[in-house]
Design a protein around this motif. Structure first.
Motif, PDB file in Angstrom:
ATOM      1  N   THR A 163     -29.028  30.717   7.976  1.00 33.55           N
ATOM      2  CA  THR A 163     -28.610  31.557   8.074  1.00 33.55           C
ATOM      3  C   THR A 163     -27.753  31.268   9.183  1.00 33.55           C
ATOM      4  OG1 THR A 163     -28.932  32.675   6.410  1.00 33.55           O
ATOM      5  CG2 THR A 163     -26.982  33.159   7.200  1.00 33.55           C
ATOM      6  N   ALA A 164     -28.190  31.534  10.428  1.00 35.47           N
ATOM      7  CA  ALA A 164     -27.506  31.660  11.833  1.00 35.47           C
ATOM      8  C   ALA A 164     -26.818  30.471  11.805  1.00 35.47           C
ATOM      9  CB  ALA A 164     -28.138  32.418  12.263  1.00 35.47           C
ATOM     10  N   SER A 165     -27.434  29.728  11.301  1.00 36.84           N
ATOM     11  CA  SER A 165     -27.113  28.466  12.440  1.00 36.84           C
ATOM     12  C   SER A 165     -25.445  27.551  11.285  1.00 36.84           C
ATOM     13  CB  SER A 165     -27.904  26.839  11.953  1.00 36.84           C
ATOM     14  OG  SER A 165     -28.942  27.044  12.757  1.00 36.84           O
ATOM     15  N   ALA A 166     -26.028  27.979   9.695  1.00 36.74           N
ATOM     16  CA  ALA A 166     -24.522  28.055   9.044  1.00 36.74           C
ATOM     17  C   ALA A 166     -23.633  28.495   9.541  1.00 36.74           C
ATOM     18  CB  ALA A 166     -25.123  28.384   7.589  1.00 36.74           C
ATOM     19  N   ARG A 167     -23.178  29.818  10.103  1.00 41.81           N
ATOM     20  CA  ARG A 167     -22.218  30.173  10.678  1.00 41.81           C
ATOM     21  C   ARG A 167     -21.780  29.611  11.835  1.00 41.81           C
ATOM     22  NH1 ARG A 167     -22.290  35.935   8.733  1.00 41.81           N
ATOM     23  NH2 ARG A 167     -21.055  36.807  10.707  1.00 41.81           N
ATOM     24  N   SER A 168     -22.643  29.665  12.931  1.00 45.94           N
ATOM     25  CA  SER A 168     -22.623  28.869  13.880  1.00 45.94           C
ATOM     26  C   SER A 168     -21.682  27.668  13.423  1.00 45.94           C
ATOM     27  CB  SER A 168     -23.462  29.469  14.610  1.00 45.94           C
ATOM     28  OG  SER A 168     -23.967  27.793  16.086  1.00 45.94           O
ATOM     29  N   MET A 169     -22.010  26.667  12.453  1.00 44.37           N
ATOM     30  CA  MET A 169     -21.518  25.760  12.774  1.00 44.37           C
ATOM     31  C   MET A 169     -19.897  25.791  12.274  1.00 44.37           C
ATOM     32  SD  MET A 169     -24.203  22.759  11.316  1.00 44.37           S
ATOM     33  CE  MET A 169     -23.292  21.322  10.695  1.00 44.37           C
ATOM     34  N   LEU A 170     -19.759  26.534  11.177  1.00 44.09           N
ATOM     35  CA  LEU A 170     -18.318  27.463  10.576  1.00 44.09           C
ATOM     36  C   LEU A 170     -18.060  27.964  11.565  1.00 44.09           C
ATOM     37  CD1 LEU A 170     -20.183  29.103   7.245  1.00 44.09           C
ATOM     38  CD2 LEU A 170     -18.151  27.101   6.915  1.00 44.09           C
ATOM     39  N   ALA A 171     -17.965  28.355  12.354  1.00 49.44           N
ATOM     40  CA  ALA A 171     -17.203  29.511  13.075  1.00 49.44           C
ATOM     41  C   ALA A 171     -17.032  28.258  14.579  1.00 49.44           C
ATOM     42  CB  ALA A 171     -17.904  30.389  14.260  1.00 49.44           C
ATOM     43  N   ARG A 172     -17.372  27.094  15.134  1.00 47.35           N
ATOM     44  CA  ARG A 172     -17.394  26.475  15.569  1.00 47.35           C
ATOM     45  C   ARG A 172     -16.266  25.101  14.833  1.00 47.35           C
ATOM     46  NH1 ARG A 172     -22.709  23.379  18.058  1.00 47.35           N
ATOM     47  NH2 ARG A 172     -23.190  24.524  15.818  1.00 47.35           N
ATOM     48  N   LEU A 173     -16.816  24.506  13.782  1.00 51.35           N
ATOM     49  CA  LEU A 173     -15.510  23.901  13.633  1.00 51.35           C
ATOM     50  C   LEU A 173     -14.392  24.488  13.766  1.00 51.35           C
ATOM     51  CD1 LEU A 173     -17.958  22.124  10.369  1.00 51.35           C
ATOM     52  CD2 LEU A 173     -16.054  21.345  12.142  1.00 51.35           C
ATOM     53  N   GLY A 174     -14.315  25.990  13.298  1.00 56.92           N
ATOM     54  CA  GLY A 174     -13.104  26.763  12.489  1.00 56.92           C
ATOM     55  C   GLY A 174     -12.429  26.897  14.255  1.00 56.92           C
ATOM     56  N   GLU A 175     -13.023  27.055  15.283  1.00 60.31           N
ATOM     57  CA  GLU A 175     -12.688  26.446  16.338  1.00 60.31           C
ATOM     58  C   GLU A 175     -11.685  25.354  17.053  1.00 60.31           C
ATOM     59  OE1 GLU A 175     -15.365  27.620  19.218  1.00 60.31           O
ATOM     60  OE2 GLU A 175     -16.085  29.825  18.808  1.00 60.31           O
ATOM     61  N   MET A 176     -11.903  24.619  16.291  1.00 57.43           N
ATOM     62  CA  MET A 176     -10.990  23.225  16.655  1.00 57.43           C
ATOM     63  C   MET A 176     -10.140  23.216  15.287  1.00 57.43           C
ATOM     64  SD  MET A 176     -13.977  20.181  15.778  1.00 57.43           S
ATOM     65  CE  MET A 176     -13.128  18.929  15.720  1.00 57.43           C
ATOM     66  N   GLY A 177      -9.469  24.019  14.715  1.00 61.40           N
ATOM     67  CA  GLY A 177      -8.160  24.030  14.339  1.00 61.40           C
ATOM     68  C   GLY A 177      -7.427  24.873  12.733  1.00 61.40           C
ATOM     69  N   PRO A 178      -8.761  24.798  12.448  1.00 58.66           N
ATOM     70  CA  PRO A 178      -8.765  24.798  10.617  1.00 58.66           C
ATOM     71  C   PRO A 178      -9.154  26.002  10.638  1.00 58.66           C
ATOM     72  CG  PRO A 178     -10.348  23.309  10.923  1.00 58.66           C
ATOM     73  CD  PRO A 178      -9.839  24.045  12.388  1.00 58.66           C
ATOM     74  N   GLY A 179      -7.956  27.115   9.862  1.00 57.33           N
ATOM     75  CA  GLY A 179      -8.208  28.490   9.241  1.00 57.33           C
ATOM     76  C   GLY A 179      -8.871  28.778   8.398  1.00 57.33           C
ATOM     77  N   MET A 180      -9.485  27.343   7.564  1.00 57.08           N
ATOM     78  CA  MET A 180     -10.369  27.550   6.781  1.00 57.08           C
ATOM     79  C   MET A 180     -11.597  26.472   6.517  1.00 57.08           C
ATOM     80  SD  MET A 180      -8.120  28.583   3.637  1.00 57.08           S
ATOM     81  CE  MET A 180      -7.239  29.995   3.244  1.00 57.08           C
ATOM     82  N   VAL A 181     -13.072  26.321   6.394  1.00 58.24           N
ATOM     83  CA  VAL A 181     -13.581  25.718   6.478  1.00 58.24           C
ATOM     84  C   VAL A 181     -14.730  25.867   5.431  1.00 58.24           C
ATOM     85  CG1 VAL A 181     -15.917  24.269   8.169  1.00 58.24           C
ATOM     86  CG2 VAL A 181     -13.554  25.903   9.476  1.00 58.24           C
ATOM     87  N   VAL A 182     -15.067  24.860   5.220  1.00 57.61           N
ATOM     88  CA  VAL A 182     -15.757  24.216   3.780  1.00 57.61           C
ATOM     89  C   VAL A 182     -16.770  23.473   4.452  1.00 57.61           C
ATOM     90  CG1 VAL A 182     -16.173  24.174   0.980  1.00 57.61           C
ATOM     91  CG2 VAL A 182     -14.380  25.023   2.252  1.00 57.61           C
ATOM     92  N   ILE A 183     -18.366  23.718   4.210  1.00 57.30           N
ATOM     93  CA  ILE A 183     -19.312  22.890   4.436  1.00 57.30           C
ATOM     94  C   ILE A 183     -19.634  22.897   3.291  1.00 57.30           C
ATOM     95  CG2 ILE A 183     -21.299  21.906   5.644  1.00 57.30           C
ATOM     96  CD1 ILE A 183     -20.268  23.329   7.981  1.00 57.30           C
ATOM     97  N   THR A 184     -19.929  21.739   2.572  1.00 53.97           N
ATOM     98  CA  THR A 184     -20.319  21.211   0.908  1.00 53.97           C
ATOM     99  C   THR A 184     -22.132  21.130   1.062  1.00 53.97           C
ATOM    100  OG1 THR A 184     -19.445  19.097   1.186  1.00 53.97           O
ATOM    101  CG2 THR A 184     -18.246  20.779  -0.412  1.00 53.97           C
ATOM    102  N   GLY A 185     -23.197  20.875  -0.002  1.00 51.15           N
ATOM    103  CA  GLY A 185     -23.909  20.609  -0.260  1.00 51.15           C
ATOM    104  C   GLY A 185     -25.115  21.059   1.410  1.00 51.15           C
TER     105      GLY A 185
END
Length: 288
Positions: A163-185
Motif C-alpha cells: 500500500t505504501a508503494s502504491a500511494r508513493s507511485m500515485l503521489a509522484r505521478l501527481g507531482e509530474m502535473g496531473p491533479g488526478m491519477v488512476v493506475i489500473t490493474g
C-alpha cells in the motif's frame, strides 16, 4: 427552452475495424453516458495488432493538424480532450497543440505505452519522452501499472504492491502535473486486485477492488478510461468515477467470459451498455 447540449470530447485514438478496442468501444460507451464524442483517428487498422496476423494500417498523422485547424476556424467548443494510443512523436506534438488550443478543456491522457512489464515493440524512448510531456499537461492520467513505472523511470513491479508503494507511485505521478491519477490493474499485497487513484487537490487516495478473471481481452483499458472520463464530465468525484469504470469493465469481462468467446475479439459490450445508463453509485471504493 432549448436543452443544454451534451459535454463534447475530442477523442484522439486509433480506430480498429475489428477487435473491439480504441475508438470502436470509446464511441458507444461515452455516447450512452450522454457525452458527444468527436473522433480524431490517429490511425485506421483492419484489426487490432493482438493476434490477427498481418494488419492493414493507414497512419493518419497528416490528418490531425488540418483537423485542428478546421476546428479552430469554426470555433469548436470542447469540454474535454482525451488521448490514447499515438504512433509517432509528430502525433505527440499535434496533441500538445490541441491542449494549447483549448486551455479550459479537461485533458485526459491514457499513456498507452506497454503492459505486462514491457514497452510495446513499436515504442521508442523518444515516444516515452513525448508521453511524459503530455502527462505534464494533463489533468487526468490513466496508466496501467507498467506504464506508471515507465513514467516514473523505474522497473515495473514483479510482485504484489505494498500500500505504501502504491500511494508513493500515485503521489509522484501527481507531482509530474496531473491533479488526478488512476493506475489500473494493480495486484496489492493485501491479495486484492484494484484500480487505485489519487486526487492531489484533496490529498486523498482510493482503491476500487474487484474479482480477478483469468483471461485477457483487448480494449478493456480503453473502456475503463472512457467510462472514467464520461463520469468526471458528469460531475462524479474521482473515486466514484473510478469505481463506476471498474465495475463496468468487470461486468463486461464476466459477461464475455461466460460465453467462452474468442478473447482476441474483445469484450461483448453490446450486452452490457445498458448498465451505464443507470447512474448507479458503486459500493466498492474505499480509502487506500
Amino acid at each position: 427552452m432549448v436543452p443544454a447540449r451534451p459535454p463534447r470530447v475530442a477523442a484522439v485514438h486509433d480506430l480498429s475495424g475489428f477487435g473491439r478496442c480504441s475508438l470502436s468501444v470509446i464511441l458507444p460507451v461515452m455516447s450512452v453516458m450522454g457525452v458527444q464524442v468527436c473522433p480524431i483517428p490517429t490511425a485506421v487498422l483492419s484489426t487490432h495488432t493482438g493476434g490477427f496476423g498481418d494488419v492493414c494500417i493507414r497512419d493518419l498523422t497528416d490528418y490531425i493538424e488540418p483537423c485542428l485547424s478546421h476546428y479552430r476556424r469554426v470555433a469548436m467548443e470542447l469540454e474535454c480532450i482525451y488521448t490514447g494510443y499515438l504512433s509517432s512523436p509528430n502525433q505527440v506534438a499535434h496533441c500538445l497543440e490541441f491542449f494549447d488550443a483549448w486551455p479550459r478543456a479537461l485533458v485526459v491522457v491514457d499513456p498507452v505505452m506497454g503492459d505486462n512489464g514491457k514497452l510495446y515493440r513499436s515504442f521508442t524512448r523518444e515516444m516515452v519522452a513525448g508521453m511524459e510531456r503530455m502527462v505534464r499537461k494533463a489533468q487526468v492520467i490513466t496508466p496501467n501499472l507498467t506504464e506508471a513505472a515507465i513514467l516514473l523511470g523505474q522497473d515495473p513491479p514483479t510482485d504484489r504492491v505494498l500500500t505504501a508503494s502504491a500511494r508513493s507511485m500515485l503521489a509522484r505521478l501527481g507531482e509530474m502535473g496531473p491533479g488526478m491519477v488512476v493506475i489500473t490493474g494493480v495486484p496489492l499485497a493485501t491479495g486484492e486486485y484494484a484500480n487505485i487513484c489519487y486526487d492531489r487537490e484533496r490529498n486523498s487516495y482510493w482503491k476500487s477492488t474487484g474479482d480477478y478473471i483469468p483471461v485477457h481481452y483487448p480494449g478493456t483499458g480503453d473502456i475503463f478510461a472512457a467510462v472514467l472520463t464520461a463520469s468526471l464530465l458528469q460531475g462524479d468525484s474521482l473515486p466514484i468515477a473510478t469505481d463506476r469504470a471498474a465495475r463496468y469493465v468487470e461486468l463486461t469481462i464476466k459477461t464475455t467470459y461466460s460465453y467462452s468467446s474468442e478473447p482476441r475479439e474483445g469484450v461483448m459490450l453490446e450486452r452490457t451498455l445498458e448498465w451505464l445508463t443507470r447512474g448507479e453509485v458503486g459500493q466498492r471504493f474505499q480509502s487506500l
